[in-house]
Design a protein around this motif. Structure first.
Motif, PDB file in Angstrom:
ATOM      1  N   PHE A  24      -7.801  -1.885   5.397  1.00  0.00           N
ATOM      2  CA  PHE A  24      -8.267  -3.144   4.809  1.00  0.00           C
ATOM      3  C   PHE A  24      -9.188  -2.883   3.620  1.00  0.00           C
ATOM      4  O   PHE A  24      -9.001  -3.452   2.536  1.00  0.00           O
ATOM      5  N   LEU A  25     -10.184  -2.024   3.807  1.00  0.00           N
ATOM      6  CA  LEU A  25     -11.168  -1.783   2.747  1.00  0.00           C
ATOM      7  C   LEU A  25     -10.523  -1.137   1.525  1.00  0.00           C
ATOM      8  O   LEU A  25     -10.857  -1.478   0.383  1.00  0.00           O
ATOM      9  N   THR A  26      -9.591  -0.206   1.753  1.00  0.00           N
ATOM     10  CA  THR A  26      -8.923   0.452   0.618  1.00  0.00           C
ATOM     11  C   THR A  26      -8.100  -0.540  -0.176  1.00  0.00           C
ATOM     12  O   THR A  26      -8.165  -0.588  -1.414  1.00  0.00           O
ATOM     13  N   CYS A  27      -7.296  -1.339   0.531  1.00  0.00           N
ATOM     14  CA  CYS A  27      -6.477  -2.342  -0.162  1.00  0.00           C
ATOM     15  C   CYS A  27      -7.358  -3.368  -0.862  1.00  0.00           C
ATOM     16  O   CYS A  27      -7.110  -3.710  -2.031  1.00  0.00           O
ATOM     17  N   TRP A  28      -8.370  -3.853  -0.171  1.00  0.00           N
ATOM     18  CA  TRP A  28      -9.248  -4.857  -0.778  1.00  0.00           C
ATOM     19  C   TRP A  28      -9.900  -4.314  -2.049  1.00  0.00           C
ATOM     20  O   TRP A  28      -9.970  -5.010  -3.077  1.00  0.00           O
ATOM     21  N   LEU A  29     -10.352  -3.063  -2.001  1.00  0.00           N
ATOM     22  CA  LEU A  29     -11.008  -2.473  -3.169  1.00  0.00           C
ATOM     23  C   LEU A  29     -10.057  -2.394  -4.355  1.00  0.00           C
ATOM     24  O   LEU A  29     -10.397  -2.819  -5.473  1.00  0.00           O
ATOM     25  N   LEU A  30      -8.858  -1.866  -4.140  1.00  0.00           N
ATOM     26  CA  LEU A  30      -7.924  -1.705  -5.259  1.00  0.00           C
ATOM     27  C   LEU A  30      -7.391  -3.043  -5.755  1.00  0.00           C
ATOM     28  O   LEU A  30      -7.200  -3.230  -6.961  1.00  0.00           O
ATOM     29  N   TYR A  31      -7.163  -3.974  -4.846  1.00  0.00           N
ATOM     30  CA  TYR A  31      -6.760  -5.311  -5.293  1.00  0.00           C
ATOM     31  C   TYR A  31      -7.836  -5.928  -6.190  1.00  0.00           C
ATOM     32  O   TYR A  31      -7.527  -6.586  -7.187  1.00  0.00           O
ATOM     33  N   LEU A 176       1.122   2.204   1.664  1.00  0.00           N
ATOM     34  CA  LEU A 176       2.269   2.225   0.763  1.00  0.00           C
ATOM     35  C   LEU A 176       2.866   0.832   0.620  1.00  0.00           C
ATOM     36  O   LEU A 176       3.250   0.418  -0.480  1.00  0.00           O
ATOM     37  N   CYS A 177       2.935   0.094   1.727  1.00  0.00           N
ATOM     38  CA  CYS A 177       3.444  -1.281   1.683  1.00  0.00           C
ATOM     39  C   CYS A 177       2.548  -2.162   0.811  1.00  0.00           C
ATOM     40  O   CYS A 177       3.028  -2.974   0.031  1.00  0.00           O
ATOM     41  N   GLY A 178       1.244  -1.991   0.925  1.00  0.00           N
ATOM     42  CA  GLY A 178       0.312  -2.854   0.208  1.00  0.00           C
ATOM     43  C   GLY A 178       0.065  -2.471  -1.233  1.00  0.00           C
ATOM     44  O   GLY A 178      -0.250  -3.328  -2.065  1.00  0.00           O
ATOM     45  N   LEU A 179       0.208  -1.163  -1.553  1.00  0.00           N
ATOM     46  CA  LEU A 179      -0.156  -0.693  -2.883  1.00  0.00           C
ATOM     47  C   LEU A 179       1.021  -0.154  -3.675  1.00  0.00           C
ATOM     48  O   LEU A 179       0.963  -0.102  -4.902  1.00  0.00           O
ATOM     49  N   GLY A 180       2.098   0.254  -2.999  1.00  0.00           N
ATOM     50  CA  GLY A 180       3.245   0.823  -3.680  1.00  0.00           C
ATOM     51  C   GLY A 180       4.368  -0.158  -3.896  1.00  0.00           C
ATOM     52  O   GLY A 180       5.496   0.237  -4.176  1.00  0.00           O
ATOM     53  N   THR A 181       4.089  -1.438  -3.756  1.00  0.00           N
ATOM     54  CA  THR A 181       5.068  -2.506  -3.938  1.00  0.00           C
ATOM     55  C   THR A 181       4.470  -3.573  -4.866  1.00  0.00           C
ATOM     56  O   THR A 181       3.282  -3.495  -5.207  1.00  0.00           O
ATOM     57  N   PRO A 182       5.239  -4.591  -5.254  1.00  0.00           N
ATOM     58  CA  PRO A 182       4.688  -5.646  -6.130  1.00  0.00           C
ATOM     59  C   PRO A 182       3.584  -6.487  -5.494  1.00  0.00           C
ATOM     60  O   PRO A 182       3.057  -7.387  -6.158  1.00  0.00           O
ATOM     61  N   LEU A 183       3.216  -6.229  -4.243  1.00  0.00           N
ATOM     62  CA  LEU A 183       2.077  -6.942  -3.668  1.00  0.00           C
ATOM     63  C   LEU A 183       0.818  -6.683  -4.490  1.00  0.00           C
ATOM     64  O   LEU A 183      -0.010  -7.581  -4.678  1.00  0.00           O
ATOM     65  N   LEU A 184       0.657  -5.460  -4.990  1.00  0.00           N
ATOM     66  CA  LEU A 184      -0.503  -5.141  -5.826  1.00  0.00           C
ATOM     67  C   LEU A 184      -0.471  -5.951  -7.112  1.00  0.00           C
ATOM     68  O   LEU A 184      -1.495  -6.508  -7.533  1.00  0.00           O
ATOM     69  N   PHE A 185       0.664  -6.043  -7.753  1.00  0.00           N
ATOM     70  CA  PHE A 185       0.805  -6.806  -8.991  1.00  0.00           C
ATOM     71  C   PHE A 185       0.466  -8.272  -8.769  1.00  0.00           C
ATOM     72  O   PHE A 185      -0.281  -8.877  -9.542  1.00  0.00           O
ATOM     73  N   ARG A 186       0.989  -8.866  -7.692  1.00  0.00           N
ATOM     74  CA  ARG A 186       0.811 -10.293  -7.455  1.00  0.00           C
ATOM     75  C   ARG A 186      -0.604 -10.642  -6.998  1.00  0.00           C
ATOM     76  O   ARG A 186      -1.041 -11.785  -7.138  1.00  0.00           O
TER      77      ARG A 186
END
Length: 493
Positions: A24-31, A176-186
């Motif tokens: 959660f924290l990693t994804c939240w930070l990069l988003y 990988l699902c959260g950061l290596g897909t268009p989820l990061l872009f959106r």
């Protein structure tokens, strides 16, 4: 000895929580770091609600074509209000700070708008509220979009560990699902499509039980709440409702009493979102059942069918998958591996047959819905978005297909997909080729750094270096810091 199993179970749960928290924290930070400084349609009702306590956006009429005059006065956006209502929550909580920034911003010397700016940026600059709106854009990403998608990835991590996937592999797959897909872009700015994706994915994860234990009404109600929220955000949420309702029915198979309780709980969960949408439509347009698109002035693509919704178009279906400006696979070629999943019969990690069938139904219904929705032709304005709800489930299927290849090839695909996604999000351009060139020409400066420089702040290359350096240091702390101590809590005798 009798207390040992519960203690080990508590340790197991604590370990799962620790891994999920780090995801959660990693994804939240990069988003949050990759947020984009753009004000879009969904922002205006959120701002109006925070500023004046209402969803009428007449003050911003003319700022974008997505705002139109209502049939009984006022002005509204041509979409459901779910994303705007959600975005309004942090704006209301931080209202005192936003007011101070707005007052300070309007005291600054007015900068002449650049003709190259987008129309909304021109309006922001002319009104002397550039930094105020930039702060609004940041807050709605950091406190809405980023935590919502990061939560979905954290739940995925926990569910995969429950299914027997080793913790490190479950965390890697979730990242990988959260950061290596268009989820990061959106996730870069407030938008309803990604919130539908998050709500639908979380609903499916809530209903899934790796041990296939009987479904509890509380889980069914929670899934219904997510599905109803998806509809509140966009009418494509009806796909989430249909598939999760089917899943509830399948998961509650058994005696009729259990199935009736789960079905009732699911329907009860739907009520807040559906009721909220109907109340909004009645208040804004005087009709419970006619959507906002019914009242806006049709454009060329949306003149087809009923306000832009027609029979599925083969050309649009193909474009949603392969158009370089907004197609799913140009944004994430690795998702093509999903088509190899049926061949991976000896894969070590495979999705259960029932869940695989549900994913196929889920994807097909979204694909048909988006092929019928002529608004999909307008995606070049903000890039890939209409098929984003199928991205997380398709990523899981693609990971199954990837197991046909040697481990080193799997790692290569994962790293390439991650870099592809980071470049698209870092430049926020529609075409990856243009994104790579833009990112290089900007010397890796993120869009918000460019926008702050254009707004008059003395932004230098040190900002870019500091942003990446601090991000890396925080990620190292997340994975090597105090959170790791939660994995083995002290036993209580």
């Amino acid at each position: 000895m009798g207390d040992a199993p519960p203690t080990r179970d508590r340790e197991s749960k604590a370990g799962r929580w620790a891994w999920a928290l780090r995801v959660f924290l990693t994804c939240w930070l990069l988003y949050t770091v990759f947020w984009t400084p753009w004000i879009v349609r969904e922002h205006f009702p959120a701002i109006a609600l925070a500023e004046r306590g209402q969803l009428d956006v007449e003050r911003y009429l003319g700022w974008t074509e997505d705002i139109f005059s209502g049939p009984h006065g006022g002005a509204y956006i041509n979409n459901n209000p779910g994303a705007s209502l959600t975005g309004a929550v942090p704006l209301l909580l931080l209202r005192p700070i936003l007011v101070q920034v707005d007052n300070w911003n309007q005291r600054l010397p007015r900068r002449r708008p650049n003709d190259a700016d987008d129309p909304i940026m021109v309006r922001m600059t002319a009104d002397g509220r550039t930094f105020y709106f930039l702060l609004v854009a940041f807050v709605t990403v950091a406190l809405v979009m980023a935590p919502a998608t990061a939560l979905a990835m954290a739940i995925l991590c926990g569910r995969m560990m429950e299914a027997g996937v080793p913790a490190a592999k479950a965390a890697a797959a979730s990242l990988l699902c959260g950061l290596g897909t268009p989820l990061l872009f959106r996730t870069g700015h407030l938008n309803h499509n990604l919130l539908v994706a998050d709500a639908g994915f979380i609903a499916l994860l809530l209903l899934w039980d790796p041990a296939d234990r009987p479904l509890r009404p509380a889980r069914a109600a929670s899934a219904g709440l997510m599905a109803g929220y998806a509809v509140l955000c966009d009418y494509s949420g009806v796909v989430v409702v249909g598939v999760t309702a089917l899943y509830v029915w399948l998961r509650s198979s058994g005696d009729s009493v259990t199935r009736r309780r789960c079905a009732t709980a699911y329907l009860a969960g739907l009520v807040p979102g559906i009721a909220g949408l109907l109340i909004y439509q009645q208040w804004a347009f005087g009709s419970f059942y006619q959507p906002s698109q019914h009242y806006m002035t049709p454009t060329a693509p949306t003149a087809l069918g009923y306000r832009g919704f027609a029979l599925p178009s083969p050309a649009l279906l193909w474009a949603n998958f392969f158009d370089l400006r907004f197609g799913l696979f140009p944004y994430c070629p690795a998702l093509l591996l999903a088509f190899l999943a049926p061949l991976a019969t000896h894969a070590r990690r495979r999705l259960p047959i029932r869940e695989m069938h549900l994913i196929v139904i889920y994807c097909l219904l979204f694909v048909l819905f988006c092929a019928a929705n002529q608004y999909s032709w307008l995606q070049p304005s903000t890039g890939f978005r209409y098929l984003v709800p199928i991205v997380p489930v398709l990523a899981l299927v693609a990971m199954q297909g990837a197991q046909l290849f040697p481990r080193i090839v799997q790692w290569g695909i994962a790293i390439a997909s991650l870099m592809w996604s980071l470049v698209l999000a870092g430049a926020h351009e529609n075409d990856v080729r243009l994104a790579a060139q833009t990112f290089w020409n900007r010397r890796f400066a993120l869009p918000w750094i460019i926008r702050l420089r254009e707004a008059g702040l003395p932004v230098t290359w040190e900002w870019v270096l500091a942003t990446y350096l601090l991000t890396v240091l925080v990620i190292i702390w997340i994975w090597a810091g105090p959170v790791t101590r939660w994995r083995h809590p002290a036993r209580v005798d």
